[in-house]
Write a protein that holds these residues in place. Structure first.
Motif, PDB file in Angstrom:
ATOM      1  N   ALA A  27       0.833  -1.203   0.000  1.00  0.00           N
ATOM      2  CA  ALA A  27       0.000   0.000   0.000  1.00  0.00           C
ATOM      3  C   ALA A  27       0.870   1.257   0.000  1.00  0.00           C
ATOM      4  O   ALA A  27       0.577   2.222  -0.725  1.00  0.00           O
ATOM      5  N   THR A  28       1.941   1.241   0.772  1.00  0.00           N
ATOM      6  CA  THR A  28       2.835   2.401   0.831  1.00  0.00           C
ATOM      7  C   THR A  28       3.551   2.599  -0.495  1.00  0.00           C
ATOM      8  O   THR A  28       3.680   3.737  -0.975  1.00  0.00           O
ATOM      9  N   VAL A  29       3.992   1.519  -1.112  1.00  0.00           N
ATOM     10  CA  VAL A  29       4.664   1.608  -2.414  1.00  0.00           C
ATOM     11  C   VAL A  29       3.708   2.185  -3.456  1.00  0.00           C
ATOM     12  O   VAL A  29       4.073   3.091  -4.225  1.00  0.00           O
ATOM     13  N   GLU A  30       2.489   1.688  -3.494  1.00  0.00           N
ATOM     14  CA  GLU A  30       1.510   2.194  -4.467  1.00  0.00           C
ATOM     15  C   GLU A  30       1.230   3.679  -4.239  1.00  0.00           C
ATOM     16  O   GLU A  30       1.133   4.448  -5.196  1.00  0.00           O
ATOM     17  N   LYS A  31       1.116   4.085  -2.986  1.00  0.00           N
ATOM     18  CA  LYS A  31       0.887   5.496  -2.672  1.00  0.00           C
ATOM     19  C   LYS A  31       2.070   6.349  -3.130  1.00  0.00           C
ATOM     20  O   LYS A  31       1.887   7.407  -3.725  1.00  0.00           O
ATOM     21  N   GLU A  32       3.272   5.885  -2.843  1.00  0.00           N
ATOM     22  CA  GLU A  32       4.477   6.619  -3.240  1.00  0.00           C
ATOM     23  C   GLU A  32       4.577   6.720  -4.770  1.00  0.00           C
ATOM     24  O   GLU A  32       4.925   7.778  -5.305  1.00  0.00           O
ATOM     25  N   LEU A  33       4.275   5.628  -5.468  1.00  0.00           N
ATOM     26  CA  LEU A  33       4.322   5.648  -6.935  1.00  0.00           C
ATOM     27  C   LEU A  33       3.265   6.597  -7.498  1.00  0.00           C
ATOM     28  O   LEU A  33       3.529   7.314  -8.476  1.00  0.00           O
ATOM     29  N   GLN A  34       2.093   6.627  -6.883  1.00  0.00           N
ATOM     30  CA  GLN A  34       1.041   7.542  -7.323  1.00  0.00           C
ATOM     31  C   GLN A  34       1.491   8.991  -7.145  1.00  0.00           C
ATOM     32  O   GLN A  34       1.271   9.827  -8.020  1.00  0.00           O
ATOM     33  N   GLU A  35       2.125   9.282  -6.017  1.00  0.00           N
ATOM     34  CA  GLU A  35       2.620  10.629  -5.765  1.00  0.00           C
ATOM     35  C   GLU A  35       3.684  11.013  -6.792  1.00  0.00           C
ATOM     36  O   GLU A  35       3.727  12.156  -7.255  1.00  0.00           O
ATOM     37  N   LEU A  36       4.551  10.062  -7.147  1.00  0.00           N
ATOM     38  CA  LEU A  36       5.566  10.332  -8.169  1.00  0.00           C
ATOM     39  C   LEU A  36       4.916  10.586  -9.527  1.00  0.00           C
ATOM     40  O   LEU A  36       5.321  11.489 -10.266  1.00  0.00           O
ATOM     41  N   ASP A  37       3.888   9.796  -9.866  1.00  0.00           N
ATOM     42  CA  ASP A  37       3.170   9.996 -11.133  1.00  0.00           C
ATOM     43  C   ASP A  37       2.539  11.372 -11.185  1.00  0.00           C
ATOM     44  O   ASP A  37       2.500  12.008 -12.244  1.00  0.00           O
ATOM     45  N   ASN A  38       2.014  11.843 -10.059  1.00  0.00           N
ATOM     46  CA  ASN A  38       1.378  13.148 -10.018  1.00  0.00           C
ATOM     47  C   ASN A  38       2.366  14.289 -10.228  1.00  0.00           C
ATOM     48  O   ASN A  38       1.978  15.374 -10.658  1.00  0.00           O
ATOM     49  N   LEU A  39       3.642  14.044  -9.900  1.00  0.00           N
ATOM     50  CA  LEU A  39       4.665  15.069 -10.113  1.00  0.00           C
ATOM     51  C   LEU A  39       5.002  15.265 -11.585  1.00  0.00           C
ATOM     52  O   LEU A  39       5.401  16.343 -11.993  1.00  0.00           O
ATOM     53  N   TYR A  40       4.827  14.206 -12.366  1.00  0.00           N
ATOM     54  CA  TYR A  40       5.244  14.268 -13.763  1.00  0.00           C
ATOM     55  C   TYR A  40       4.059  14.279 -14.642  1.00  0.00           C
ATOM     56  O   TYR A  40       3.389  13.870 -15.210  1.00  0.00           O
TER      57      TYR A  40
END
Length: 81
Positions: free
Chosen positions: A68-81
């Motif tokens: 869950a934490t990995v998916e959240k972190e990846l989503q946050e990274l996607d939102n940056l780009y």
């Protein structure tokens, strides 16, 4: 840029198991002899995900929380780009 999962070799949580689960280019699993969080290894399974501590009552619980934490972190990274 990606996600770094760090585990201590003395923890109940195995780096090999995490590497199998997170077999993707944007997630790296790092294993250390000691992560200098004395006592945490003996209390239960845990890992550091991008510097954030993730704990679980059981290994499976911890892995679920790491996912869950990995998916959240990846989503946050996607939102940056």
């Amino acid at each position: 840029m990606g996600i770094i999962i760090e585990v201590c070799d003395y923890n109940l949580l195995s780096a090999m198991k995490l590497e199998e689960i997170f077999d993707r280019p944007d997630v790296a699993v790092m294993s250390y002899d000691c992560m200098n969080f004395c006592g945490m290894c003996s209390m239960g399974p845990y890992a550091m995900v991008n510097g954030k501590r993730v704990f679980g009552k059981t290994i499976d619980d911890c892995i679920s929380k790491i996912k869950a934490t990995v998916e959240k972190e990846l989503q946050e990274l996607d939102n940056l780009y």
